[in-house]
Design an enzyme around this catalytic site. Structure first.
Site, PDB file in Angstrom:
ATOM      1  N   LYS A  40       0.851  -1.205   0.000  1.00 45.42           N
ATOM      2  CA  LYS A  40       0.000   0.000   0.000  1.00 45.42           C
ATOM      3  C   LYS A  40       0.883   1.250   0.000  1.00 45.42           C
ATOM      4  O   LYS A  40       2.098   1.154   0.219  1.00 45.42           O
ATOM      5  CB  LYS A  40      -0.907  -0.029   1.233  1.00 45.42           C
ATOM      6  CG  LYS A  40      -0.162  -0.010   2.558  1.00 45.42           C
ATOM      7  CD  LYS A  40      -1.065  -0.424   3.707  1.00 45.42           C
ATOM      8  CE  LYS A  40      -0.324  -0.388   5.019  1.00 45.42           C
ATOM      9  NZ  LYS A  40      -1.100  -1.034   6.100  1.00 45.42           N
ATOM     10  N   TYR A 269      17.365  31.168   5.154  1.00 39.43           N
ATOM     11  CA  TYR A 269      16.258  32.043   5.586  1.00 39.43           C
ATOM     12  C   TYR A 269      16.330  32.362   7.073  1.00 39.43           C
ATOM     13  O   TYR A 269      16.651  31.490   7.889  1.00 39.43           O
ATOM     14  CB  TYR A 269      14.916  31.351   5.326  1.00 39.43           C
ATOM     15  CG  TYR A 269      14.489  31.334   3.878  1.00 39.43           C
ATOM     16  CD1 TYR A 269      14.359  32.514   3.148  1.00 39.43           C
ATOM     17  CD2 TYR A 269      14.205  30.136   3.237  1.00 39.43           C
ATOM     18  CE1 TYR A 269      13.955  32.492   1.821  1.00 39.43           C
ATOM     19  CE2 TYR A 269      13.784  30.100   1.911  1.00 39.43           C
ATOM     20  CZ  TYR A 269      13.672  31.292   1.207  1.00 39.43           C
ATOM     21  OH  TYR A 269      13.259  31.265  -0.099  1.00 39.43           O
TER      22      TYR A 269
HETATM   23  C1  LIG Z   1      -0.291  -2.050   6.655  1.00 39.12           C
HETATM   24  C2  LIG Z   1      -0.775  -3.304   7.191  1.00 39.12           C
HETATM   25  C3  LIG Z   1       0.108  -4.365   7.458  1.00 39.12           C
HETATM   26  C4  LIG Z   1       1.607  -4.240   7.328  1.00 39.12           C
HETATM   27  O1  LIG Z   1       2.145  -3.871   8.574  1.00 39.12           O
HETATM   28  P1  LIG Z   1       3.725  -3.699   8.781  1.00 39.12           P
HETATM   29  O2  LIG Z   1       3.856  -3.269  10.195  1.00 39.12           O
HETATM   30  O3  LIG Z   1       4.157  -2.624   7.824  1.00 39.12           O
HETATM   31  O4  LIG Z   1       4.352  -4.998   8.475  1.00 39.12           O
HETATM   32  C5  LIG Z   1      -0.421  -5.560   7.887  1.00 39.12           C
HETATM   33  N1  LIG Z   1      -1.755  -5.707   8.069  1.00 39.12           N
HETATM   34  C6  LIG Z   1      -2.630  -4.716   7.837  1.00 39.12           C
HETATM   35  C7  LIG Z   1      -4.083  -4.945   8.081  1.00 39.12           C
HETATM   36  C8  LIG Z   1      -2.184  -3.478   7.409  1.00 39.12           C
HETATM   37  O5  LIG Z   1      -3.056  -2.496   7.186  1.00 39.12           O
END
Ligand SMILES: *Cc1c(COP(=O)(O)O)cnc(C)c1O
Length: 395
Positions: A40, A269
């Site tokens: 994602k 700045y």
């Molecule tokens: C993003 C996500 C993960 C991945 O978690 P990590 O800590 O990055 O390994 C696993 N399960 C769900 C439901 C997620 O949304």
């Protein structure tokens, strides 16, 4: 590094590191457990299609995304493994998810109804894959314990749906001493027993994220979901990577100008830095519009010829100035190691996260699109994204 004309500032993405990390994660799981590569948010800022291809090539069996758009992009890029939408989607998106062959995670009746209606518009021969999410204590997305069994029954009885998983998500897997994780696992096991007792064929179970996999919380589940560790980033200060895992992203740039700074000169700045002696500054073309935040002023450094060169003055939108350490040669065009390569004296991603006061996830997803991504595999540049093809919007 050779390649097309592009900005001096670029994120180098090592696809061999992704493959090695997949191997290490699979090695920590039972042979029968399938690994889901969570890609994602554009593969945590690394470039989702390339990460997905590398992970699948190395043995990841499924992909996890957050939005329908992320899933459809992977389909357009030719990825044909199961792609699971990990969170809630809007009912208006269900047809698009179905047409892209994306698997939907159901945490409430409203979405189940939309999914059933959508699936029934298609032949039974091509059922829609769904997962049931159970809220065992995160209090985010997921069915309450009391509702979970009823939803499982409806999914199992619907011939237009394929029941491909039951999952939960831990609140504190990255704090290994946290007893709540065991409590959540117990609640999950209770639900699974109830589903089994109701005579429903048990679908694959998945509970562990990266921290859960590394600390052994995945148990005998049939699927495990790896995000942050896939990229070679430790889940937290308390949960280290497995042996052999390494970061896939580093950011490099080049010195654009060497500035002679005299005693009494101020830099940047609002003149926050005043030189008390003569020194040389290196101008480097990265700034907060790249996701290199303004709060790094006075804290961060860049790696230069194996030494730390501290930032002086403010971080501008598009540039920074670092003090060239005494005793090193530094010329226009020399590499400045911005992030992700401690061996080259750059801060690690975790170092930058500590400076921001956030987690490493937010650091990498915050690297903006105007930083070109250079994909390297087997020591060769295999693709570049965002060099000059019109991604100038800084999103
Ligand atoms: C993003 C996500 C993960 C991945 O978690 P990590 O800590 O990055 O390994 C696993 N399960 C769900 C439901 C997620 O949304």
């Amino acid at each position: 590094m050779p390649g097309p004309a592009m900005r001096a500032t670029r994120a180098i993405i090592d696809l061999d590191a992704i493959a090695g990390n997949v191997h290490a994660l699979r090695g920590a799981l039972p042979e029968t457990t399938r690994l889901m590569a969570v890609v994602k948010a554009d593969g945590y800022g690394h470039g989702a299609p390339w990460i997905a291809k590398a992970a699948v090539g190395a043995g990841a069996a499924l992909l996890g995304v957050a939005t329908v758009g992320e899933g459809l992009l992977l389909r357009r890029e030719g990825l044909d493994v199961p792609i699971v939408l990990l969170g809630s989607i809007d009912p208006s998106e269900v047809d698009a998810a179905r047409d892209g062959g994306l698997e939907v995670t159901i945490g409430e009746e409203r979405l189940l109804e939309a999914v059933q209606a959508s699936a029934r518009a298609r032949p039974v021969a091509s059922p829609m894959g769904v997962h049931l999410k159970v809220d065992t204590g995160l209090r985010r997305y997921g069915a309450a314990l009391e509702e979970a069994l009823a939803l499982a029954r409806r999914i199992a009885e619907e011939p237009h749906l394929s029941f491909n998983g039951v999952l939960t998500h831990f609140a504190s897997a990255d704090e290994p001493e946290e007893a709540f994780t065991t409590e959540q696992r117990d609640r999950f096991d209770t639900i699974m027993r109830a589903i089994c007792d109701a005579g429903i064929d048990l679908p694959p179970r998945h509970v562990a994220n990266s921290a859960g996999i590394i600390t052994g919380q995945s148990g005998d589940c049939e699927i495990a979901r790896a995000g942050i560790s896939l990229y070679g980033i430790p889940p937290s200060d308390e949960v280290a990577l497995l042996p052999g895992m390494r970061p896939a992203m580093r950011i490099e740039s080049r010195i654009a100008r060497v500035i002679a700074i005299e005693p009494g000169d101020t830099v940047g700045y609002n003149r926050t830095f005043r030189a008390d002696r003569a020194l040389r500054g290196a101008l480097i073309p990265i700034g907060y519009a790249d996701g290199y935040r303004r709060s790094l002023a006075g804290r961060a450094w860049v790696g230069m010829a194996g030494r730390r060169a501290p930032l002086i003055g403010r971080v501008s939108m598009d540039q920074i100035v670092a003090a060239i350490p005494d005793g090193i040669e530094a010329h226009v065009g020399d590499t400045a190691h911005i992030l992700g390569d401690p061996a080259a004296a750059a801060p690690s991603i975790s170092d930058i996260a500590a400076m921001y006061g956030t987690n490493s996830y937010e650091v990498v997803v915050g690297i903006r699109q105007r930083v070109p991504r250079v994909f390297v595999q087997g020591g060769r540049v295999v693709d570049v994204r965002g060099a000059h093809e019109g991604i100038g919007d800084g999103t």
